[in-house]
Write an enzyme that holds these catalytic residues in place. Structure first.
Site, PDB file in Angstrom:
ATOM      1  N   ARG A  20      11.878  18.653  60.315  1.00  0.00           N
ATOM      2  CA  ARG A  20      10.536  18.874  59.754  1.00  0.00           C
ATOM      3  C   ARG A  20      10.649  18.978  58.243  1.00  0.00           C
ATOM      4  O   ARG A  20      11.731  18.971  57.697  1.00  0.00           O
ATOM      5  CB  ARG A  20       9.955  20.161  60.327  1.00  0.00           C
ATOM      6  CG  ARG A  20      10.969  21.345  60.347  1.00  0.00           C
ATOM      7  CD  ARG A  20      10.417  22.675  60.020  1.00  0.00           C
ATOM      8  NE  ARG A  20       9.790  22.740  58.744  1.00  0.00           N
ATOM      9  CZ  ARG A  20      10.417  22.936  57.594  1.00  0.00           C
ATOM     10  NH1 ARG A  20      11.729  23.052  57.554  1.00  0.00           N
ATOM     11  NH2 ARG A  20       9.748  22.997  56.455  1.00  0.00           N
ATOM     12  N   GLY A  21       9.495  19.029  57.608  1.00  0.00           N
ATOM     13  CA  GLY A  21       9.484  19.070  56.144  1.00  0.00           C
ATOM     14  C   GLY A  21       9.308  17.659  55.613  1.00  0.00           C
ATOM     15  O   GLY A  21      10.055  16.752  56.008  1.00  0.00           O
ATOM     16  N   ALA A  22       8.342  17.475  54.733  1.00  0.00           N
ATOM     17  CA  ALA A  22       7.973  16.118  54.335  1.00  0.00           C
ATOM     18  C   ALA A  22       9.145  15.260  53.876  1.00  0.00           C
ATOM     19  O   ALA A  22       9.358  14.163  54.404  1.00  0.00           O
ATOM     20  CB  ALA A  22       6.891  16.202  53.263  1.00  0.00           C
ATOM     21  N   ARG A  33       3.849  12.189  63.180  1.00  0.00           N
ATOM     22  CA  ARG A  33       3.105  13.307  62.578  1.00  0.00           C
ATOM     23  C   ARG A  33       2.274  12.720  61.445  1.00  0.00           C
ATOM     24  O   ARG A  33       2.805  11.959  60.620  1.00  0.00           O
ATOM     25  CB  ARG A  33       4.038  14.410  62.044  1.00  0.00           C
ATOM     26  CG  ARG A  33       4.719  15.225  63.135  1.00  0.00           C
ATOM     27  CD  ARG A  33       5.480  16.406  62.562  1.00  0.00           C
ATOM     28  NE  ARG A  33       4.586  17.492  62.148  1.00  0.00           N
ATOM     29  CZ  ARG A  33       4.981  18.508  61.380  1.00  0.00           C
ATOM     30  NH1 ARG A  33       6.206  18.552  60.907  1.00  0.00           N
ATOM     31  NH2 ARG A  33       4.140  19.480  61.076  1.00  0.00           N
ATOM     32  N   GLN A  37       8.208  29.232  60.038  1.00  0.00           N
ATOM     33  CA  GLN A  37       9.211  28.573  59.208  1.00  0.00           C
ATOM     34  C   GLN A  37       9.730  29.517  58.112  1.00  0.00           C
ATOM     35  O   GLN A  37      10.892  29.470  57.739  1.00  0.00           O
ATOM     36  CB  GLN A  37       8.636  27.302  58.553  1.00  0.00           C
ATOM     37  CG  GLN A  37       8.377  26.148  59.513  1.00  0.00           C
ATOM     38  CD  GLN A  37       6.959  26.117  60.033  1.00  0.00           C
ATOM     39  OE1 GLN A  37       6.372  27.178  60.294  1.00  0.00           O
ATOM     40  NE2 GLN A  37       6.394  24.935  60.248  1.00  0.00           N
ATOM     41  N   ASP A  65       2.863  18.160  51.572  1.00  0.00           N
ATOM     42  CA  ASP A  65       3.006  17.105  52.584  1.00  0.00           C
ATOM     43  C   ASP A  65       2.322  15.823  52.147  1.00  0.00           C
ATOM     44  O   ASP A  65       2.698  14.736  52.593  1.00  0.00           O
ATOM     45  CB  ASP A  65       2.456  17.602  53.919  1.00  0.00           C
ATOM     46  CG  ASP A  65       3.331  18.696  54.470  1.00  0.00           C
ATOM     47  OD1 ASP A  65       3.168  19.863  54.062  1.00  0.00           O
ATOM     48  OD2 ASP A  65       4.236  18.378  55.273  1.00  0.00           O
ATOM     49  N   ASN A  70      -0.696  21.044  52.300  1.00  0.00           N
ATOM     50  CA  ASN A  70       0.532  21.793  52.553  1.00  0.00           C
ATOM     51  C   ASN A  70       0.295  22.738  53.710  1.00  0.00           C
ATOM     52  O   ASN A  70      -0.808  22.799  54.266  1.00  0.00           O
ATOM     53  CB  ASN A  70       0.974  22.544  51.287  1.00  0.00           C
ATOM     54  CG  ASN A  70       2.404  23.030  51.385  1.00  0.00           C
ATOM     55  OD1 ASN A  70       3.328  22.256  51.600  1.00  0.00           O
ATOM     56  ND2 ASN A  70       2.594  24.344  51.269  1.00  0.00           N
ATOM     57  N   LYS A  71       1.345  23.470  54.095  1.00  0.00           N
ATOM     58  CA  LYS A  71       1.258  24.344  55.252  1.00  0.00           C
ATOM     59  C   LYS A  71       0.034  25.259  55.202  1.00  0.00           C
ATOM     60  O   LYS A  71      -0.315  25.767  54.131  1.00  0.00           O
ATOM     61  CB  LYS A  71       2.537  25.199  55.312  1.00  0.00           C
ATOM     62  CG  LYS A  71       2.683  26.071  56.520  1.00  0.00           C
ATOM     63  CD  LYS A  71       2.499  25.358  57.852  1.00  0.00           C
ATOM     64  CE  LYS A  71       3.368  24.147  57.956  1.00  0.00           C
ATOM     65  NZ  LYS A  71       3.034  23.262  59.089  1.00  0.00           N
TER      66      LYS A  71
END
Ligand SMILES: CSC[C@H]1O[C@H](OP(=O)(O)O)[C@H](O)[C@@H]1O
Length: 383
Positions: free
Chosen positions: A89-91, A123, A225, A266, A276-277
């Site tokens: 995960r994570g852009a 995603r 996270q 992201d 973003n998150k």
């Protein structure tokens, strides 16, 4: 002795920071249902994802912080599953995963284009996944050329994170007191990239420079996270840090607990609106109210000039299950419905600056993503 045979305390010896980052030697993977799983030995600096002996190897982030294990991914379907359940995960890491996934498609699929299309859609919010897939897929069906492009993307990410660390730490020296207390959300460290990270890569650079007073990490519900991954990375760095619940973030800013907020991204739209998150927008409001800088740190590959503003960014909704239960323990009564946007959008007018690997865009001074040319290095070149 396998890692799991070691006493728990020995499993994650925090090696010295200066130890050269290396990919742990691949042991013969024991076969579980699905890709091979093996334990990573005690290494000071783990690489999140790489191409090893004709397949992708990546740390299964759903197992952290209790176990640092790697998955050996040999098919596109295994990679799609790993992406969807946030094992990777994570852009930026998704960009590398996407590109390496095209190499898997070229090597294992009768119809690579069909597999690549499914991979690209695994995603929707992080532009990097589609960007990495498209960069590599441009070389299909030539496996060697696809792999060469994917490894270039991997290596570029490593360099980009070092550059963002320098640019971000230099900017904080200008905007905030020294030593500096920073607040962050989700995980934007080496686990979200190939090695050092974006926003948490800036924190690492601050710590290496000896000017980090404290990092305050938001736990980041629902998948935690921050509580699971960011604290694990900060502890391994030896950086001073404390964990807080998400709702405490804006209040602690109002109470003066942090001098700056650093977040990842992201997708950054052409006008600077940033996805973003979930929880980032609330932090931006709190930062503005508290008068502290709110800084986005992301590589150029996260900037999406084809998306004009945040309204046009697709926000992934991950369904009720992650909200009504945590790690299989039900919180809410059976049948409870939930809304679970995995991201939000911070309007550009709440953002002080966007730090990329090639430039710093000072939105607070009216600069825009088009007004500051790419490749303009306002700081010393970063090796
Ligand atoms: C530097 S990673 C960018 C971004 O990705 C994370 O989302 P997720 O954990 O769902 O992949 C988070 O939004 C980070 O800020």
């Amino acid at each position: 002795m396998a890692n799991t045979d070691r006493p728990r305390g020995e499993r994650f010896r925090h090696g010295p920071l200066h130890e050269k980052p290396r990919w742990p030697e691949p042991e013969r993977a024991r076969r579980f249902a699905g890709p091979g799983v093996r334990n990573v030995g005690n290494v000071a600096f783990v690489r999140t994802i790489d191409w090893v002996d004709g397949a992708i190897e990546l740390i299964d982030q759903t197992r952290l912080p209790d176990e640092c294990v790697t998955l050996r991914i040999e098919t596109v379907d295994e990679l799609i599953d790993a992406i969807r359940r946030l094992a990777v995960r994570g852009a930026p890491a998704l960009g590398v995963a996407g590109a390496l996934g095209v190499a898997l498609a070229a090597a294992t699929c009768a119809d690579p284009a069909e597999a690549v299309a499914r991979l690209r859609a695994a995603r929707p919010t992080a532009v990097n996944l589609a960007w990495g897939v498209d960069r590599a897929a441009a070389h299909l069906p030539d496996l060697a050329a696809v792999l060469a492009e994917a490894l270039r993307i991997r290596d570029d990410d490593i360099a980009a994170c070092r550059s963002m660390g320098e640019y971000g730490a230099d900017l904080l020296a200008e905007l905030a007191p020294t030593p500096v207390r920073v607040m962050t959300i989700c995980n934007t460290g080496g686990l979200a990239t190939v090695e050092r990270g974006t926003a948490l890569g800036v924190v690492r650079t601050l710590h290496e420079r000896g000017v980090l007073a404290e990092a305050i990490a938001l736990e980041t519900r629902p998948l935690l996270q921050g509580a699971r991954l960011t604290t694990w990375e900060l502890a391994r760095m030896g950086a001073p840090h404390r964990l807080v619940v998400d709702a405490a973030g804006p209040y602690l800013l109002a109470q003066g607990y942090a001098d700056a907020v650093l977040i990842g991204a992201d997708r950054i739209a052409a006008n600077g609106d940033t996805a973003n998150k979930i929880g980032s927008y609330a932090l931006a409001l709190g930062a503005r109210r508290a008068g502290v800088p709110f800084i986005v740190v992301a590589p150029e590959s996260t900037v999406d000039m084809a998306t004009p503003s945040g309204d046009a960014i697709a926000i992934e909704d991950r369904g009720a299950a992650e909200v009504v239960a945590v790690r299989g323990v039900r919180l809410a009564p059976p049948g409870t419905e939930a809304i679970n946007p995995a991201f939000d959008v911070t309007p550009h007018d709440l953002i002080t600056a966007i730090v990329t690997d090639r430039r710093v865009i000072r939105l607070d001074r009216g600069e825009t993503l088009t007004s500051v040319p790419h490749g303009e290095r306002r700081h010393k070149a970063v090796s």
